[in-house]
Motif scaffolding. Structure first.
Motif, mmCIF file in Angstrom:
data_model
loop_
_atom_site.group_PDB
_atom_site.id
_atom_site.type_symbol
_atom_site.label_atom_id
_atom_site.label_comp_id
_atom_site.label_asym_id
_atom_site.label_seq_id
_atom_site.Cartn_x
_atom_site.Cartn_y
_atom_site.Cartn_z
ATOM 1 N N GLU A 1 -80.217 40.537 62.957
ATOM 2 C CA GLU A 1 -81.309 41.471 62.699
ATOM 3 C C GLU A 1 -81.439 41.713 61.205
ATOM 4 O O GLU A 1 -80.442 41.787 60.492
ATOM 5 C CB GLU A 1 -81.037 42.795 63.425
ATOM 6 N N ASP A 2 -82.658 41.794 60.731
ATOM 7 C CA ASP A 2 -83.017 41.976 59.317
ATOM 8 C C ASP A 2 -82.866 40.704 58.499
ATOM 9 O O ASP A 2 -83.744 40.351 57.722
ATOM 10 C CB ASP A 2 -82.224 43.108 58.656
ATOM 11 N N ASP A 3 -81.761 39.987 58.639
ATOM 12 C CA ASP A 3 -81.540 38.781 57.847
ATOM 13 C C ASP A 3 -81.855 37.499 58.618
ATOM 14 O O ASP A 3 -81.724 36.409 58.062
ATOM 15 C CB ASP A 3 -80.094 38.726 57.344
ATOM 16 N N GLY A 4 -82.250 37.612 59.870
ATOM 17 C CA GLY A 4 -82.658 36.451 60.644
ATOM 18 C C GLY A 4 -84.096 36.067 60.359
ATOM 19 O O GLY A 4 -84.792 36.720 59.568
ATOM 20 N N VAL A 5 -84.557 34.975 60.986
ATOM 21 C CA VAL A 5 -85.924 34.500 60.789
ATOM 22 C C VAL A 5 -86.680 34.510 62.110
ATOM 23 O O VAL A 5 -86.115 34.229 63.172
ATOM 24 C CB VAL A 5 -85.955 33.090 60.176
ATOM 25 N N VAL A 6 -87.957 34.823 62.034
ATOM 26 C CA VAL A 6 -88.831 34.791 63.201
ATOM 27 C C VAL A 6 -89.499 33.424 63.261
ATOM 28 O O VAL A 6 -90.210 33.035 62.328
ATOM 29 C CB VAL A 6 -89.904 35.888 63.129
ATOM 30 N N PRO A 7 -89.281 32.667 64.331
ATOM 31 C CA PRO A 7 -89.908 31.342 64.413
ATOM 32 C C PRO A 7 -91.393 31.433 64.737
ATOM 33 O O PRO A 7 -91.867 32.430 65.303
ATOM 34 C CB PRO A 7 -89.141 30.658 65.541
ATOM 35 N N PHE A 8 -92.100 30.406 64.360
ATOM 36 C CA PHE A 8 -93.526 30.283 64.664
ATOM 37 C C PHE A 8 -93.740 30.402 66.173
ATOM 38 O O PHE A 8 -92.991 29.853 66.969
ATOM 39 C CB PHE A 8 -94.002 28.928 64.155
ATOM 40 N N ARG A 9 -94.763 31.142 66.547
ATOM 41 C CA ARG A 9 -95.166 31.347 67.944
ATOM 42 C C ARG A 9 -94.067 32.018 68.762
ATOM 43 O O ARG A 9 -93.862 31.725 69.942
ATOM 44 C CB ARG A 9 -95.620 30.032 68.578
ATOM 45 N N ALA A 10 -93.345 32.920 68.132
ATOM 46 C CA ALA A 10 -92.242 33.626 68.794
ATOM 47 C C ALA A 10 -92.716 34.308 70.076
ATOM 48 O O ALA A 10 -93.773 34.936 70.115
ATOM 49 C CB ALA A 10 -91.651 34.665 67.845
ATOM 50 N N PHE B 1 -91.589 29.524 59.553
ATOM 51 C CA PHE B 1 -90.374 28.852 60.012
ATOM 52 C C PHE B 1 -90.655 28.118 61.325
ATOM 53 O O PHE B 1 -90.896 28.735 62.361
ATOM 54 C CB PHE B 1 -89.238 29.848 60.217
ATOM 55 N N THR B 2 -90.619 26.786 61.269
ATOM 56 C CA THR B 2 -90.877 25.959 62.460
ATOM 57 C C THR B 2 -89.722 25.021 62.793
ATOM 58 O O THR B 2 -89.775 24.328 63.811
ATOM 59 C CB THR B 2 -92.136 25.097 62.250
ATOM 60 N N GLN B 3 -88.682 24.993 61.957
ATOM 61 C CA GLN B 3 -87.651 23.958 62.055
ATOM 62 C C GLN B 3 -87.008 23.860 63.433
ATOM 63 O O GLN B 3 -86.779 22.774 63.949
ATOM 64 C CB GLN B 3 -86.562 24.229 61.015
ATOM 65 N N SER B 4 -86.730 24.987 64.049
ATOM 66 C CA SER B 4 -85.937 24.994 65.278
ATOM 67 C C SER B 4 -86.673 24.420 66.484
ATOM 68 O O SER B 4 -86.037 24.005 67.456
ATOM 69 C CB SER B 4 -85.484 26.421 65.597
ATOM 70 N N MET C 1 -90.347 15.048 56.809
ATOM 71 C CA MET C 1 -90.407 14.678 55.405
ATOM 72 C C MET C 1 -90.777 15.836 54.464
ATOM 73 O O MET C 1 -91.255 15.613 53.353
ATOM 74 C CB MET C 1 -91.380 13.505 55.217
ATOM 75 N N HIS C 2 -90.494 17.058 54.906
ATOM 76 C CA HIS C 2 -90.698 18.220 54.015
ATOM 77 C C HIS C 2 -90.018 19.423 54.642
ATOM 78 O O HIS C 2 -90.579 20.067 55.534
ATOM 79 C CB HIS C 2 -92.194 18.496 53.846
ATOM 80 N N VAL C 3 -88.830 19.765 54.162
ATOM 81 C CA VAL C 3 -88.123 20.924 54.701
ATOM 82 C C VAL C 3 -87.593 21.791 53.575
ATOM 83 O O VAL C 3 -87.302 21.319 52.476
ATOM 84 C CB VAL C 3 -86.957 20.516 55.623
ATOM 85 N N HIS C 4 -87.465 23.091 53.865
ATOM 86 C CA HIS C 4 -86.842 24.053 52.965
ATOM 87 C C HIS C 4 -85.601 24.606 53.665
ATOM 88 O O HIS C 4 -85.717 25.241 54.725
ATOM 89 C CB HIS C 4 -87.799 25.200 52.631
ATOM 90 N N LEU C 5 -84.448 24.370 53.091
ATOM 91 C CA LEU C 5 -83.195 24.792 53.715
ATOM 92 C C LEU C 5 -82.461 25.856 52.908
ATOM 93 O O LEU C 5 -81.379 26.289 53.299
ATOM 94 C CB LEU C 5 -82.305 23.573 53.959
ATOM 95 N N ARG C 6 -83.030 26.264 51.789
ATOM 96 C CA ARG C 6 -82.578 27.436 51.045
ATOM 97 C C ARG C 6 -81.124 27.319 50.567
ATOM 98 O O ARG C 6 -80.589 26.235 50.407
ATOM 99 C CB ARG C 6 -82.777 28.698 51.885
ATOM 100 N N GLN C 7 -80.497 28.458 50.372
ATOM 101 C CA GLN C 7 -79.148 28.568 49.827
ATOM 102 C C GLN C 7 -78.394 29.667 50.571
ATOM 103 O O GLN C 7 -78.983 30.460 51.299
ATOM 104 C CB GLN C 7 -79.203 28.912 48.334
ATOM 105 N N GLY C 8 -77.083 29.731 50.368
ATOM 106 C CA GLY C 8 -76.283 30.828 50.880
ATOM 107 C C GLY C 8 -76.332 30.983 52.380
ATOM 108 O O GLY C 8 -76.297 30.003 53.131
ATOM 109 N N ALA D 1 -90.289 26.949 56.246
ATOM 110 C CA ALA D 1 -89.886 27.738 55.079
ATOM 111 C C ALA D 1 -89.405 29.110 55.536
ATOM 112 O O ALA D 1 -90.201 30.036 55.697
ATOM 113 C CB ALA D 1 -91.050 27.867 54.103
ATOM 114 N N PRO D 2 -88.094 29.254 55.762
ATOM 115 C CA PRO D 2 -87.576 30.515 56.298
ATOM 116 C C PRO D 2 -87.495 31.622 55.268
ATOM 117 O O PRO D 2 -87.167 31.396 54.098
ATOM 118 C CB PRO D 2 -86.170 30.121 56.770
ATOM 119 N N HIS D 3 -87.817 32.834 55.734
ATOM 120 C CA HIS D 3 -87.617 34.045 54.946
ATOM 121 C C HIS D 3 -87.014 35.103 55.870
ATOM 122 O O HIS D 3 -87.403 35.198 57.041
ATOM 123 C CB HIS D 3 -88.940 34.577 54.391
ATOM 124 N N PRO D 4 -86.080 35.898 55.390
ATOM 125 C CA PRO D 4 -85.522 36.963 56.235
ATOM 126 C C PRO D 4 -86.626 37.886 56.740
ATOM 127 O O PRO D 4 -87.558 38.218 55.998
ATOM 128 C CB PRO D 4 -84.564 37.701 55.296
#
Length: 345
Positions: free
Chosen positions: A325-334, A263-266, A12-19, A245-248
């Motif tokens: 690389e660079d534009d990907g996201v690092v997941p929580f507890r990677a 970023f925890t979605q996955s 019940m709370h996600v950020h899916l961004r744009q582009g 909440a993903p960020h590159p």
């Protein structure tokens, strides 16, 4: 327990961004174990009309046709009682409040609530949910910092509940014992969402670590323990909202002003199951990730056909990076090994 059927969980709370980021992370809602995603409106520009909200929903649905998306609008001067009525007719689910400047893409947020009282009355009438980012902006003059910004906001939650007793309100991403207590002190139509990362993190985990930095920030061990107790209690006042909440990664590596967001979605259900298992409360997991959120949002029958989700006790290693690389996201507890994974069946 070695497996638990959770039906059709809801985030019940996600950020899916744009582009390109939207294209990367939207399919991970299902990968993380969720049938329904309640999507935040802090895009650039923000979602301030029913038409843009529905357009955004179509964009998301095209990327993940097996996921049901619920869309929201961003509280701003463009939102009037007439817009609320139109939004309700067109299927918009709620309106999100961002205090000005407190987090990502909140520059156009709220500085004063009084001007929006007519909007809140219209939301009561048309049964839209008010989602609160529950922090006050940090200012030296007011002695507010990221550590007490949530607690200083809590009187506002109580006031809104008293003034608009029929308005369904969610205090998003609770981070303190005080927030848990405040939600419990309000009427039944006030609930709190809790993230996966706030069930694990404390201040020491994000201080100096941009990957774990989010807003509101994780607080003290006693706060984390209160969140775990609330989430695992089975209380209908609390349900899951990942605030993923993903960020590159190139932005998270920035030395100054690293963006807030984890970023925890996955692997969202994996993280939550780990916490409930440690607490000895796996029997309440379905209430937290499925039943309570569905009941509060009055979506008991949404996206309940097709495969169901089961969490299975099976070792999984969280990847170090999702995407390029660079534009990907690092997941929580990677890179960590966790004890639970999910299956759709």
């Amino acid at each position: 327990m070695t497996s638990i059927n959770l039906g059709h969980p809801v985030d019940m709370h996600v950020h899916l961004r744009q582009g390109e980021m939207m294209k990367l992370v939207t399919p991970t809602v299902k990968q993380g174990g969720f049938s329904v995603a309640y999507v935040m409106p802090n895009l650039v520009p923000p979602v301030t009309s029913p038409e843009r909200a529905l357009e955004y929903k179509q964009e998301l649905q095209a990327l993940a046709p097996d996921t049901e998306f619920m869309v929201t609008m961003y509280l701003s001067p463009e939102i009037t009682p007439e817009v609320v009525a139109d939004a309700a007719k067109k299927g918009v689910s709620g309106i999100k409040v961002y205090p000005a400047g407190v987090t990502t893409n909140s520059d156009q947020g709220v500085s004063s609530y009084e001007q929006y009282y007519p909007v809140f009355r219209a939301m009561e009438e048309h049964n839209l949910v008010l989602n609160l980012h529950g922090e006050c902006p940090s200012t030296p003059q007011s002695d507010i910092t990221v550590l007490n910004a949530e607690e200083r906001f809590l009187p506002t939650l109580g006031e809104l509940n008293k003034m608009f007793p029929k308005l369904r309100i969610v205090l998003e991403h609770c981070t303190t014992k005080a927030a848990v207590d405040a939600v419990n002190a309000c009427d039944d139509n006030v609930s709190g969402s809790i993230t996966a990362h706030h069930l694990s993190l404390i201040i020491d985990n994000w201080s100096g670590n941009a990957i774990n930095f989010c807003k509101p920030v994780a607080k003290l061990p006693s706060d984390r323990d209160a969140l775990v107790a609330a989430a695992t209690s089975g209380s209908p006042k609390f349900f899951f909202g990942s605030d993923s909440a993903p960020h590159p990664i190139k932005n998270k590596r920035t030395c100054n002003n690293a963006p807030a967001g984890v970023f925890t979605q996955s692997h969202a259900l994996t993280y939550v199951a780990q916490v409930f298992d440690k607490a000895g409360k796996l029997d309440n997991l379905k209430k937290f990730v499925t039943d309570n959120g569905r009941k509060f949002y009055q979506i008991e029958n949404m996206a309940t056909s097709g495969p169901e989700v089961t969490v299975v006790r099976k070792e999984v290693v969280i990847p170090g990076l999702i995407g390029p690389e660079d534009d990907g996201v690092v997941p929580f507890r990677a890179g960590e090994k966790l004890d639970w994974t999910i299956e759709w069946n």
